[in-house]
Scaffold this motif. Structure first.
Motif, PDB file in Angstrom:
ATOM      1  N   ARG A   1      -6.620   0.552  -3.954  1.00 27.96           N
ATOM      2  CA  ARG A   1      -5.553   0.196  -4.902  1.00 27.96           C
ATOM      3  C   ARG A   1      -6.141  -0.547  -6.102  1.00 27.96           C
ATOM      4  O   ARG A   1      -5.783  -0.288  -7.247  1.00 27.96           O
ATOM      5  CB  ARG A   1      -4.511  -0.665  -4.195  1.00 27.96           C
ATOM      6  CG  ARG A   1      -3.470  -1.157  -5.154  1.00 27.96           C
ATOM      7  CD  ARG A   1      -2.391  -1.979  -4.494  1.00 27.96           C
ATOM      8  NE  ARG A   1      -1.570  -2.582  -5.550  1.00 27.96           N
ATOM      9  CZ  ARG A   1      -0.310  -2.906  -5.446  1.00 27.96           C
ATOM     10  NH1 ARG A   1       0.308  -2.702  -4.324  1.00 27.96           N
ATOM     11  NH2 ARG A   1       0.344  -3.455  -6.430  1.00 27.96           N
TER      12      ARG A   1
ATOM     13  N   LEU B   1       0.864  -1.184   0.000  1.00 26.84           N
ATOM     14  CA  LEU B   1       0.000   0.000   0.000  1.00 26.84           C
ATOM     15  C   LEU B   1       0.900   1.233   0.000  1.00 26.84           C
ATOM     16  O   LEU B   1       1.834   1.276  -0.761  1.00 26.84           O
ATOM     17  CB  LEU B   1      -0.960  -0.061   1.187  1.00 26.84           C
ATOM     18  CG  LEU B   1      -1.889  -1.310   1.140  1.00 26.84           C
ATOM     19  CD1 LEU B   1      -2.741  -1.410   2.372  1.00 26.84           C
ATOM     20  CD2 LEU B   1      -2.742  -1.277  -0.110  1.00 26.84           C
ATOM     21  N   SER B   2       0.619   2.178   0.862  1.00 30.50           N
ATOM     22  CA  SER B   2       1.391   3.422   0.766  1.00 30.50           C
ATOM     23  C   SER B   2       2.540   3.467   1.767  1.00 30.50           C
ATOM     24  O   SER B   2       3.040   4.548   2.086  1.00 30.50           O
ATOM     25  CB  SER B   2       0.468   4.617   0.954  1.00 30.50           C
ATOM     26  OG  SER B   2      -0.207   4.481   2.179  1.00 30.50           O
TER      27      SER B   2
ATOM     28  N   LEU C   1       1.388   4.865  -4.403  1.00 33.03           N
ATOM     29  CA  LEU C   1       1.525   3.413  -4.250  1.00 33.03           C
ATOM     30  C   LEU C   1       2.842   2.976  -4.898  1.00 33.03           C
ATOM     31  O   LEU C   1       2.852   2.461  -6.029  1.00 33.03           O
ATOM     32  CB  LEU C   1       0.354   2.700  -4.940  1.00 33.03           C
ATOM     33  CG  LEU C   1      -1.032   2.946  -4.374  1.00 33.03           C
ATOM     34  CD1 LEU C   1      -2.108   2.500  -5.354  1.00 33.03           C
ATOM     35  CD2 LEU C   1      -1.201   2.211  -3.049  1.00 33.03           C
TER      36      LEU C   1
ATOM     37  N   SER D   1       0.025  -8.757  -3.821  1.00 37.56           N
ATOM     38  CA  SER D   1      -0.503  -7.750  -2.894  1.00 37.56           C
ATOM     39  C   SER D   1      -1.860  -8.184  -2.352  1.00 37.56           C
ATOM     40  O   SER D   1      -2.185  -7.934  -1.184  1.00 37.56           O
ATOM     41  CB  SER D   1      -0.602  -6.395  -3.577  1.00 37.56           C
ATOM     42  OG  SER D   1      -1.492  -6.458  -4.655  1.00 37.56           O
TER      43      SER D   1
ATOM     44  N   PHE E   1       3.134  -0.567  -6.518  1.00 39.21           N
ATOM     45  CA  PHE E   1       2.305  -0.707  -7.717  1.00 39.21           C
ATOM     46  C   PHE E   1       2.980  -0.038  -8.914  1.00 39.21           C
ATOM     47  O   PHE E   1       3.026  -0.590 -10.019  1.00 39.21           O
ATOM     48  CB  PHE E   1       0.928  -0.082  -7.445  1.00 39.21           C
ATOM     49  CG  PHE E   1       0.004  -0.096  -8.627  1.00 39.21           C
ATOM     50  CD1 PHE E   1      -0.341  -1.283  -9.248  1.00 39.21           C
ATOM     51  CD2 PHE E   1      -0.542   1.079  -9.113  1.00 39.21           C
ATOM     52  CE1 PHE E   1      -1.198  -1.300 -10.347  1.00 39.21           C
ATOM     53  CE2 PHE E   1      -1.403   1.082 -10.198  1.00 39.21           C
ATOM     54  CZ  PHE E   1      -1.725  -0.116 -10.819  1.00 39.21           C
TER      55      PHE E   1
END
Lengths: 412, 368
Positions: B109, B27-28, B249, B275, B252
């Motif tokens: 996401r 995630l972040s 992200l 993920s 990603f």
């Protein structure tokens, strides 16, 4: 009963995400392969979308392409007057039956006029948009992008996407096409210590470029100034130097080659060297990198002193005069001549970068190793100091092979 | 028929702890490190890992004194029901808020990258249903699922990182100290809450093989730390500072950068399952752990009725953030910051009570 309920629940769960909201049929999409941006005539921007025509790309059977072999019909262009780049994507749906999609976009083409005004404000929205990919190429075209894209018909390909991709991929086997794609362009634009170089492109120039047949090395050419007949309408050669999102100037083919040498993206080039014993004839050599460039930066009296060494190697491809330079005792003469020719290019390019005030050679990336923290590095203000830097470059070239001939006999 | 006693093996326990801590990399995670430590952000996960290891040692010291009991039960004995209720509320907050923000984050996401037209509630529901099923089956099922998927997770991650190597730019590591050594240390300490998931050890302790808690904790945290470091390192080298600090992200975006010729593009969908797996395991563990805390607090024997209830609560909390920026901010403000410090405070209080009251005392559980 319990099993049946579980099966129904599972089916509902599995099928609903696949078919309810985000179902997507590739043959219901208008695949945008390139986007061009010009200053607008009736609004802020003229946005030109190159949209693939899949039925003409798929082939007509029997080995004959549906488009008739010339790429005609492989794409259509639509130019729209809008305030922003991405609003054009929605507006496209007013004139296209399929939903426009940027996922396969290969080129972002900016007209030179717009690039000189500044394209930074168009970058951030693109990078944020989920359909966009950082692997796209950034092109600056001479003239208007809408004309450039509309007339840029591929000759060997039916697939315009493949054409765009292969055109930029020429950076791998020529010196004069810049390496930077959107990703590299973007990270260089936001990082102090290096400036980006976009691909320079133009449509074929119909009128003669030069008035005399005086010798000119090919590296002096750049897009829009390549003397030629035939081939595709588009030519890409040379680069457009940017700083803070604004185009500062152009580089010719040789200067792009030097930029790539220092950036570590140079693969090979061919040098036409005037024969030391017969100046009207040429020795043709291949040049490849031997090692990564060595760059040392020192700071004295507040200003940088840069020492760089380019280690190259290559092969003899041709000797027009037939002089036996391939003897071991003669090879150093050739190596020295190549070094001098390359050094002239390097010095010209360094001078150009200092004149533009844009360190596109990336010396700043070596200079920042001298600083302990990022705030100290930023406070040094490299972009202000670089134009006054003292730069000394050494070129070291070694001949490795002499092709399929060893010693030549003169023609009788 | 007698129900068999739940047992989690060492490798399963290490895996579940590793995934529970490091799922946030998808995630972040790390976004704020680049703002605080600049190009030296790669050092922050290393600082966090050392802090996490210290937290594990503290937790293990307490747990080893009360073999066979989880942290809630230990707290009840040492601090009494009222004070322990506050402690348990903290544990619940960590699990429920963590699950809620992760549920929303992973759904967002999917929305951002793959299903932009699907309603967020639909995506959230899918993740919640999956997590409830696995969480309901208990810690054994969760840990074995995690262990089974570990290979997929590691191989996919290694492939992803290997494919980005041509994009690495080592110059971004300079100036070496980024915003400065003190700022890096401060960033690592204030964001040490990224390792608050070591709390899971306190919940699954009764199911672990005797004498292995320290091994599980240290290895779980060390591997998670290395994993998190690797993702920050790769993001930094691929996107370079300062461009990397803009990414919402990073992991990603890394997968979207893979380009191995004309036919090796747009492969991020191959890396999506990693993920999804990691975050589903995170959600399942969180639901189980939250249910288990409530179960211990209420002195009930079966945690399972609490799992669907926790899922509803998690879904509700997941929709409290109004938007993604707020979600990221909350995660950083309420979980990443200081939560490990709060846990350490609770553990220190319990250890002090142990010392004063002279309770516990079984230091080496091998002897039990």
């Amino acid at each position: 009963m319990k099993k049946a309920l579980s099966a129904i629940l599972l089916a509902v769960l599995l099928l609903s995400p696949a078919g309810c909201y985000d179902y997507s049929e590739p043959d219901e999409k208008a695949w945008v392969m390139a986007l061009g941006l010009d200053k607008g005539r009736q609004n802020v921007l003229t946005v030109t979308a190159v949209i693939a025509v899949p039925k003409n790309i798929a082939g007509g059977g029997g080995g004959q392409p549906a488009s008739g072999g010339g790429g005609q019909g492989g794409f259509i262009t639509v130019s729209l007057e809008t305030e922003t780049l991405l609003s054009a994507l929605e507006l496209l749906n007013a004139v296209m039956d399929r939903k426009a999609d940027l996922s396969h976009n290969k080129w972002f083409v900016f007209s030179r006029e717009l690039a000189e005004e500044g394209i930074g404000k168009y970058f951030a929205p693109i990078a944020r948009f989920y359909q966009f990919r950082r692997t796209s190429s950034v092109i600056v075209c001479q003239g208007r992008a809408e004309e450039f894209l509309a007339k840029g018909q591929p000759k060997l390909e039916d697939n315009v996407g493949k054409y765009y991709e292969l055109m930029h991929r020429g950076w791998r086997y020529t010196e004069f096409i810049p390496f930077d794609n959107f990703h590299h362009f973007y990270i260089k634009s936001s990082s102090p210590g290096i400036e980006p170089v976009a691909v320079l492109a133009a449509l074929e120039r119909k009128s003669p470029v030069y008035e005399t047949d005086a010798p000119k090395t090919m590296g002096r050419y750049q897009a829009g100034r390549i003397p030629r007949e035939g081939g595709g309408n588009i030519e890409i050669m040379g680069g457009a130097v940017f700083r803070a999102g604004k185009m500062l100037g152009t580089l010719n083919g040789d200067q792009v080659g030097v930029q790539k040498m220092f950036n570590g993206t140079f693969n090979r080039t061919i040098v036409d060297l005037p024969d030391p014993e017969h100046p009207d004839q040429y020795i043709i050599l291949e040049v490849e990198p031997r090692q990564a460039p060595e760059v040392r930066v020192q700071i004295s009296d507040g200003y940088p002193r840069i020492t760089a060494s380019l280690k190259l190697e290559g092969d003899i491809i041709s000797i027009q005069s037939g002089v036996n330079y391939t003897r071991p005792e003669r090879l150093p003469d050739l190596e020295r001549a190549v070094e001098e020719a390359l050094l002239e290019n390097v010095n010209n390019t360094v001078a150009k970068s200092q004149e533009l005030g844009a360190d596109f050679l990336g010396f700043g990336l070596h200079a920042k190793k001298l600083f302990r923290t990022w705030p100290e590095w930023e406070a040094y203000k490299w972009e202000e100091k670089y134009p006054l830097a003292e730069v000394t470059v050494n070129v070291d070239y070694r001949i490795r092979r002499s092709g399929l001939l060893h010693e030549m006999e003169p023609l009788q | 028929m007698m129900r068999q006693q739940t047992v989690i093996g060492v490798s399963e326990a290490v895996t579940i702890l590793f995934i529970f801590i490091s799922a946030k990399t998808f995630l972040s995670y790390g976004r704020q490190f680049f703002h605080e430590s600049y190009n030296a952000a790669w050092m922050v996960p290393l600082v966090q890992t050392f802090v996490g290891l210290a937290g594990v040692l503290l937790l293990v010291t307490l747990l080893q004194k009360f073999p066979g009991r989880n942290l809630v039960e230990i707290g009840e004995e040492l601090a009494g029901p009222y004070i322990n209720g506050l402690f348990a509320l903290f544990y619940l907050t960590v699990f429920i808020l963590g699950a809620a923000l992760t549920l929303r984050g992973v759904s967002e996401r999917v929305e951002a990258g793959y299903l932009p037209n699907t309603p967020i509630s639909m995506v959230v529901l899918f993740f919640a249903v999956g997590a409830v099923v696995v969480g309901y089956l208990g810690p054994e099922a969760v840990s074995r699922t995690a262990r089974f998927l570990l290979g997929v997770l590691l191989v996919t991650t290694m492939v992803l990182i290997a494919l980005t190597v041509p994009l690495w730019r080592f110059h971004t590591l300079y100036p070496l100290w980024g915003s400065g050594p003190l700022e890096i240390l401060k960033s690592g300490l204030t964001s040490s809450g990224d390792f608050v998931q070591i709390l899971l050890l306190g919940i699954i302790y009764p199911f672990l093989p005797g004498g292995k808690i320290k091994q599980v904790g240290v290895w779980g945290v060390a591997i998670a730390g290395f994993f998190m470091f690797t993702y920050i390192w790769t993001s930094l080298l691929v996107f370079t500072y300062p461009a990397v600090s803009e990414l919402a992200l990073p992991s990603f975006e890394i997968s979207r950068m893979v380009n191995i010729g004309r036919f090796g593009q747009r492969v991020e969908v191959l890396f999506m399952p990693v993920s999804i797996f990691a975050n589903l395991i995170f959600l399942s563990v969180s639901l189980y752990a939250a249910a288990s805390v409530l179960c211990s607090l209420c002195k009930l024997r079966d945690y399972r009725p609490f799992v669907p209830a926790m899922a509803v609560l998690v879904q509700t909390v997941a929709f409290i953030p109004q938007n993604v920026p707020q979600l990221i901010y909350w995660n950083e403000a309420y979980l990443s910051k200081y939560s490990l410090g709060a846990l350490a405070g609770i553990l220190l209080v319990l250890l002090l009570i142990t010392r004063f009251k002279g309770k516990g005392g079984v230091i080496d559980e091998k002897s039990t």
